[in-house]
Design a protein around this motif. Structure first.
Motif, PDB file in Angstrom:
ATOM      1  N   ILE A 251       0.861  -1.172   0.000  1.00 53.14           N
ATOM      2  CA  ILE A 251       0.000   0.000   0.000  1.00 53.14           C
ATOM      3  C   ILE A 251       0.901   1.227   0.000  1.00 53.14           C
ATOM      4  CG2 ILE A 251      -1.748   1.312   1.268  1.00 53.14           C
ATOM      5  CD1 ILE A 251      -2.570  -1.220   2.668  1.00 53.14           C
ATOM      6  N   ASP A 252       0.547   2.214  -0.815  1.00 54.48           N
ATOM      7  CA  ASP A 252       1.237   3.506  -0.775  1.00 54.48           C
ATOM      8  C   ASP A 252       0.180   4.573  -1.032  1.00 54.48           C
ATOM      9  OD1 ASP A 252       2.813   5.733  -0.887  1.00 54.48           O
ATOM     10  OD2 ASP A 252       4.345   4.820  -2.164  1.00 54.48           O
ATOM     11  N   VAL A 253      -0.349   5.143   0.042  1.00 61.83           N
ATOM     12  CA  VAL A 253      -1.507   6.031  -0.059  1.00 61.83           C
ATOM     13  C   VAL A 253      -1.280   7.298   0.748  1.00 61.83           C
ATOM     14  CG1 VAL A 253      -3.934   6.298   0.557  1.00 61.83           C
ATOM     15  CG2 VAL A 253      -3.164   4.182  -0.491  1.00 61.83           C
ATOM     16  N   THR A 254      -1.682   8.413   0.182  1.00 60.11           N
ATOM     17  CA  THR A 254      -1.744   9.682   0.898  1.00 60.11           C
ATOM     18  C   THR A 254      -3.207  10.059   1.063  1.00 60.11           C
ATOM     19  OG1 THR A 254       0.361  10.422  -0.037  1.00 60.11           O
ATOM     20  CG2 THR A 254      -1.079  12.112   0.877  1.00 60.11           C
ATOM     21  N   THR A 255      -3.630  10.339   2.290  1.00 57.95           N
ATOM     22  CA  THR A 255      -5.026  10.620   2.570  1.00 57.95           C
ATOM     23  C   THR A 255      -5.174  11.827   3.492  1.00 57.95           C
ATOM     24  OG1 THR A 255      -7.083   9.696   3.487  1.00 57.95           O
ATOM     25  CG2 THR A 255      -5.016   8.990   4.502  1.00 57.95           C
ATOM     26  N   LYS A 256      -6.309  12.508   3.359  1.00 55.69           N
ATOM     27  CA  LYS A 256      -6.624  13.639   4.239  1.00 55.69           C
ATOM     28  C   LYS A 256      -7.980  13.418   4.889  1.00 55.69           C
ATOM     29  CE  LYS A 256      -3.832  17.099   1.852  1.00 55.69           C
ATOM     30  NZ  LYS A 256      -3.807  18.454   1.210  1.00 55.69           N
ATOM     31  N   ASP A 257      -8.178  12.202   5.355  1.00 57.93           N
ATOM     32  CA  ASP A 257      -9.411  11.841   6.041  1.00 57.93           C
ATOM     33  C   ASP A 257      -9.368  12.347   7.481  1.00 57.93           C
ATOM     34  OD1 ASP A 257     -11.032   9.574   7.729  1.00 57.93           O
ATOM     35  OD2 ASP A 257     -11.875   9.849   5.723  1.00 57.93           O
ATOM     36  N   SER A 258     -10.547  12.491   8.092  1.00 62.69           N
ATOM     37  CA  SER A 258     -10.599  12.962   9.482  1.00 62.69           C
ATOM     38  C   SER A 258      -9.971  11.960  10.441  1.00 62.69           C
ATOM     39  CB  SER A 258     -12.055  13.221   9.895  1.00 62.69           C
ATOM     40  OG  SER A 258     -12.837  12.045   9.755  1.00 62.69           O
ATOM     41  N   ASP A 259      -9.965  10.656  10.071  1.00 66.37           N
ATOM     42  CA  ASP A 259      -9.374   9.630  10.924  1.00 66.37           C
ATOM     43  C   ASP A 259      -7.889   9.410  10.658  1.00 66.37           C
ATOM     44  OD1 ASP A 259     -11.777   9.069  12.252  1.00 66.37           O
ATOM     45  OD2 ASP A 259     -12.434   7.763  10.620  1.00 66.37           O
ATOM     46  N   TRP A 260      -7.408   9.855   9.506  1.00 62.07           N
ATOM     47  CA  TRP A 260      -5.984   9.747   9.198  1.00 62.07           C
ATOM     48  C   TRP A 260      -5.634  10.796   8.150  1.00 62.07           C
ATOM     49  CZ3 TRP A 260      -2.891   4.742   9.773  1.00 62.07           C
ATOM     50  CH2 TRP A 260      -1.532   4.963   9.523  1.00 62.07           C
ATOM     51  N   ASP A 261      -4.840  11.760   8.549  1.00 59.89           N
ATOM     52  CA  ASP A 261      -4.331  12.776   7.636  1.00 59.89           C
ATOM     53  C   ASP A 261      -2.829  12.549   7.513  1.00 59.89           C
ATOM     54  OD1 ASP A 261      -3.675  14.952   6.134  1.00 59.89           O
ATOM     55  OD2 ASP A 261      -4.486  16.453   7.505  1.00 59.89           O
ATOM     56  N   GLY A 262      -2.397  11.984   6.394  1.00 62.30           N
ATOM     57  CA  GLY A 262      -0.982  11.672   6.252  1.00 62.30           C
ATOM     58  C   GLY A 262      -0.737  10.640   5.177  1.00 62.30           C
ATOM     59  N   ARG A 263       0.230   9.741   5.424  1.00 61.74           N
ATOM     60  CA  ARG A 263       0.646   8.774   4.405  1.00 61.74           C
ATOM     61  C   ARG A 263       0.863   7.401   5.019  1.00 61.74           C
ATOM     62  NH1 ARG A 263       6.300   7.833   1.718  1.00 61.74           N
ATOM     63  NH2 ARG A 263       5.746   6.662  -0.153  1.00 61.74           N
ATOM     64  N   ILE A 264       0.525   6.367   4.233  1.00 62.89           N
ATOM     65  CA  ILE A 264       0.816   4.974   4.565  1.00 62.89           C
ATOM     66  C   ILE A 264       1.629   4.397   3.415  1.00 62.89           C
ATOM     67  CG2 ILE A 264      -0.134   2.698   5.079  1.00 62.89           C
ATOM     68  CD1 ILE A 264      -2.789   4.135   5.781  1.00 62.89           C
ATOM     69  N   ALA A 265       2.813   3.887   3.697  1.00 66.77           N
ATOM     70  CA  ALA A 265       3.628   3.190   2.697  1.00 66.77           C
ATOM     71  C   ALA A 265       4.078   1.887   3.333  1.00 66.77           C
ATOM     72  CB  ALA A 265       4.824   4.030   2.267  1.00 66.77           C
ATOM     73  N   ASP A 266       3.447   0.778   2.936  1.00 69.62           N
ATOM     74  CA  ASP A 266       3.625  -0.495   3.630  1.00 69.62           C
ATOM     75  C   ASP A 266       3.819  -1.608   2.601  1.00 69.62           C
ATOM     76  OD1 ASP A 266       3.729  -2.379   5.598  1.00 69.62           O
ATOM     77  OD2 ASP A 266       1.807  -1.877   6.501  1.00 69.62           O
ATOM     78  N   THR A 267       4.932  -2.337   2.698  1.00 71.88           N
ATOM     79  CA  THR A 267       5.230  -3.416   1.760  1.00 71.88           C
ATOM     80  C   THR A 267       5.565  -4.691   2.523  1.00 71.88           C
ATOM     81  OG1 THR A 267       6.090  -1.869   0.111  1.00 71.88           O
ATOM     82  CG2 THR A 267       6.708  -4.173  -0.136  1.00 71.88           C
ATOM     83  N   HIS A 268       4.974  -5.808   2.094  1.00 68.36           N
ATOM     84  CA  HIS A 268       5.219  -7.103   2.721  1.00 68.36           C
ATOM     85  C   HIS A 268       5.665  -8.103   1.655  1.00 68.36           C
ATOM     86  CE1 HIS A 268       2.280  -5.048   5.315  1.00 68.36           C
ATOM     87  NE2 HIS A 268       2.825  -5.721   6.318  1.00 68.36           N
ATOM     88  N   HIS A 269       6.723  -8.841   1.946  1.00 67.41           N
ATOM     89  CA  HIS A 269       7.163  -9.968   1.128  1.00 67.41           C
ATOM     90  C   HIS A 269       7.005 -11.229   1.962  1.00 67.41           C
ATOM     91  CE1 HIS A 269       9.532  -6.474  -0.296  1.00 67.41           C
ATOM     92  NE2 HIS A 269       9.309  -6.977  -1.488  1.00 67.41           N
ATOM     93  N   GLY A 270       6.565 -12.321   1.340  1.00 66.60           N
ATOM     94  CA  GLY A 270       6.388 -13.519   2.137  1.00 66.60           C
ATOM     95  C   GLY A 270       6.510 -14.805   1.342  1.00 66.60           C
TER      96      GLY A 270
END
Length: 280
Positions: A251-270
């Motif tokens: 996931i690589d998302v930038t959001t300005k929601d009331s519950d999260w204003d910021g960025r998520i950059a999350d990578t999983h290998h398995g």
């Protein structure tokens, strides 16, 4: 993606392309009876998997009400888990050789605890060098989708997929004494589109590749979601298979929601190990 996984995916794409070309040429010469003996005739497939995640990479930003915040690494700065093993359930129901409904779900929980070596501004909370911060990430996904077989022969099935990934991502953080606690959450249904290729090496062995992508720019949210998987399966008997392979989802998302204003950059290998129940 590390070099081994990258090579595997590149080799698979080459093999799939060659296989499709050979089968397309061969299909014109098949008689009607042979054409009806399609590979992957299963009507119902239920797969139980164990995913061993290694070297998860997570960067986050949570902005305050004043639009201030610090980008940080969940692993490096907050001491978060970067390796864990999770269960996953997925499968499909096939209405006929060309149409099927797919489903899948998993949940990831990672904990962090670290003595800070840098100052961090997370949301409306400020944490200083020397503070011990306890944190956690909870990531849940439910997939409901549809797949259409563009090409289905005695050895190959090529499908396009579309559906919804209902995602919930929660980040909690506080000082070790329970003060300065807060949380941020991002959730919602997101459309996903992809391609799935399956190749029957022989009646018992088969190779499967899945690639799903979404690039979203809607309202105050923009970014990408990606899911890749490559696995090989062995049919033990008339109703059970074993599988093993590689997976990568991010996931690589930038959001300005009331519950999260910021960025998520999350990578999983398995690494995935599976038991698969099926009914023809």
């Amino acid at each position: 993606m590390n070099s081994i996984e990258s090579r595997c995916f590149r080799l698979l794409k080459l093999a799939v392309g060659t296989t499709l070309l050979v089968n397309l040429l061969a299909l014109s010469g098949m008689d009607v009876e042979a054409a009806e003996k399609l590979a992957f005739p299963e009507k119902l497939v239920i797969r139980f998997s164990s995913i061993s995640i290694r070297d998860a990479d997570t960067d986050l930003t949570v902005l305050s009400s004043d639009n201030l915040g610090t980008g940080f690494s969940f692993v490096d700065d907050l001491g978060g888990d970067d390796s864990l093993t999770i269960p996953r359930l997925d499968g499909y129901y096939r209405f006929n050789p060309a149409h099927r409904v797919e489903f899948g779900t998993f949940r990831i929980e990672r904990d962090g605890r670290n003595l800070l070596t840098v100052d961090l501004n997370i949301g409306d909370e400020t944490y200083s060098i020397g503070d011990t911060v306890i944190s956690s990430i909870k990531y849940e996904l439910l997939k409901i989708g549809y797949a259409y077989s563009l090409y289905h022969s005695q050895a190959v099935e090529l499908s396009v997929t579309a559906g919804l990934h209902v995602t919930n991502y929660e980040f909690d953080y506080e000082l070790i004494d329970g003060t300065s606690a807060d949380s941020s959450e991002a959730s919602g249904p997101l459309p996903m589109f992809g391609i799935r290729v399956s190749y029957a090496i022989d009646p018992r062995w088969s190779i499967h590749y899945l690639s799903e992508l979404l690039f979203v720019e809607a309202g105050d949210t923009e970014g990408s979601f990606q899911n890749y998987e490559l696995d090989i399966r062995y049919k033990l008997n008339e109703n059970f298979m074993l599988g093993a392979g590689l997976t990568r989802f991010s996931i690589d998302v930038t959001t300005k929601d009331s519950d999260w204003d910021g960025r998520i950059a999350d990578t999983h290998h398995g690494i995935v190990v599976s038991g698969i129940y099926f009914i023809d």
